[in-house]
Design an enzyme around this catalytic site. Sequence first.
Site, PDB file in Angstrom:
ATOM      1  N   SER A 180      76.839  53.017  46.703  1.00 63.22           N
ATOM      2  CA  SER A 180      78.316  52.973  47.114  1.00 63.22           C
ATOM      3  C   SER A 180      78.642  53.906  48.286  1.00 63.22           C
ATOM      4  CB  SER A 180      79.121  53.224  45.930  1.00 63.22           C
ATOM      5  OG  SER A 180      80.356  52.858  45.873  1.00 63.22           O
ATOM      6  N   ASP A 346      77.199  42.520  41.845  1.00 62.92           N
ATOM      7  CA  ASP A 346      78.085  43.555  42.449  1.00 62.92           C
ATOM      8  C   ASP A 346      78.750  42.930  43.399  1.00 62.92           C
ATOM      9  OD1 ASP A 346      79.282  45.592  43.892  1.00 62.92           O
ATOM     10  OD2 ASP A 346      77.437  46.441  44.482  1.00 62.92           O
ATOM     11  N   HIS A 379      78.969  46.468  40.115  1.00 60.60           N
ATOM     12  CA  HIS A 379      78.761  47.631  41.024  1.00 60.60           C
ATOM     13  C   HIS A 379      78.119  48.630  40.430  1.00 60.60           C
ATOM     14  CE1 HIS A 379      79.223  49.878  44.963  1.00 60.60           C
ATOM     15  NE2 HIS A 379      80.058  50.936  44.162  1.00 60.60           N
TER      16      HIS A 379
END
Lengths: 407, 223
Positions: A180, A346, A379
């Site tokens: 991320s 995701d 995610h």
Amino acid sequence: MTDTIRHQSPEDTAEGQNGDFETLAALARVQVDSPSSHVMHFGEDEPIEMDCGASLAPWQIAYQTYGELAPDRKNAILICHALTGDQHACNVHPVTEKPGWWRLFVGPGKAIDTDRYFVICANVLGGCMGTTGPASTNPATGKPYGVDFPLVTIRDMVRSQAMLLDKLGIDDLLCVIGGSMGGMQVLEWAALYPERVYSAMPIAAATRHSAQNIAFHEVGRQAVMADPGWASGRYLERGTRPRKGLAVARMAAHVTYLSEGALHQKFGRKLQSRAAPTFSFDADFQIESYLRYQGSTFVERFDANSYLYVTRAMDYFDLAAEFDGKIARAFRGTQTRFCVMSFTSDWLFPTKDSRALVRALNAAAASVSFVEIESDKGHDAFLLEEPDMFAAAQGFIDAAARDRGVA
Amino acid sequence: MNALPPDDFDTRKASLAAAGVRPDHLLLAEMVTPGSRVLDVGCGDGSLLALLRDLRDCDARGVELDRENVNQCLAKGLAVVQGDADTDLFDYPDDGFDYVILSQTIQATLRPREVLEQMLRIGKCCIVSFHNFGYWRVRLELLLRGRMPVTQQLPYSWYDTPNIHHCTMRDFVSLCDEVGAVMERAVALDAADRPVKIPLPWWMWNMIGRQGVFLLRRGGDRA
């Protein structure tokens, strides 16, 4: 099923827990200037030059290390944390007392084996766990910086980490890894200091923050700023806190970290400790109770202004823009080998973003691998037990270590 | 590891063959100029790529659909992108590679013609190998048993095979003509995967070659 969720409900555990929450907040407040980890101090003469034009000094960076640095210094791996993470990747958290956020992936005998590798993880610039950020004390005023703190970028975070490594005497890294926002830092590392990065593993990341992602962040920031407790960013001086606003921001963000499938599987439409809807706005559904809990615990450990700053840093991230609009230019001639990873479910950093990155790396003739991991966890999958991700990462890192001659 | 001088390559080849390295892989390695940039489409577990890297000093990259295989490639230190020949070759720049290899994969693609065209765009040269459906045993199977051939190399029944576009060597030659590819070299491999060295007319090769291996170049009239 209900029981496992039940203990997480703030309504059910009212007062005792509230007392605990206050303790947590006090513990977290201490970490800002005096973290329970290593800290590197940079004096007045060692400023960090930031993208916004500010020159910040003195400043400090809080970090953890795991494993031993080899005598030839070839086995160092840098881990970059995500939005609300910190340097405590694989030790018990000093505030929440929860195990480290990447303990499943990093540690003795794990995919990133700290018996072999020297792992460094630093709190990001603008964070609230010991690296200088908006909650830190401004030496010029003796008060917290608050919104006087200069705007931070991903590149500033990477610069601060590079300055830390300089002081630690580590010239180059076997691998830079992050998911991320951590993955954004990985890409920035590879673009900014290619000669210091032997290999790079951006996970569930992208070369820029999408309009949709900026939108979600803005909702969160507006929630914080709409809370009267925010007090125009001066809440630490006023003794108030935007708890409701930050909790709402966290709740909204948390939804984006999960997949529809994961929500359905975990919660469905199940009711929270009740047989029928109450015809009120109580948290009737388990998902509501879960989100409220996520929000309420988060606000005790995380500084609201830090949340504004770090989300902003992600919004500003656009690697192509730093290189005349072409990502490939950021990586031209690079010797770094890349392993890009994404997760099927995701939707915050979807596979197509990772593929775009792979395309750019290919166009730059970089050595790039790409793996798409099957997962229904959204995610957040990069933080969870994902054996396929672990296997791919371990193969990549061990091969890099072998080719680099790490003992 | 550095590329070996040519004579060393022959010595090494003999010992590698004895050690069980696939003969068709050795032939492909021989076709590739040392030190070149190679993309192997459908690279499997990366054994050909590793051979090209170690024996030919190639900058060897791969594309592979199966994640297990990709993981094995990563563990070998290879650069491999999980992807599909049918959809993901578009992502590669023109002339990005000296060679693009499609080894025993073309029959599993949805659109072999487009894949071949993409390969010719990406690579200065292309190497394609495939099981020849004109091989005499395949013909015999169909002729005598009246069934779709199931062999050791092609062990699937017609209804569950991933190999959806079989062709004969002659079929492939005509596809090359259609897409304007120039054939630099064509080799038929016998039942032991060794090159048939006797000069024979095409129809004979198409009978006795269990595998065909073609080295192609983009035609001069194409941009």
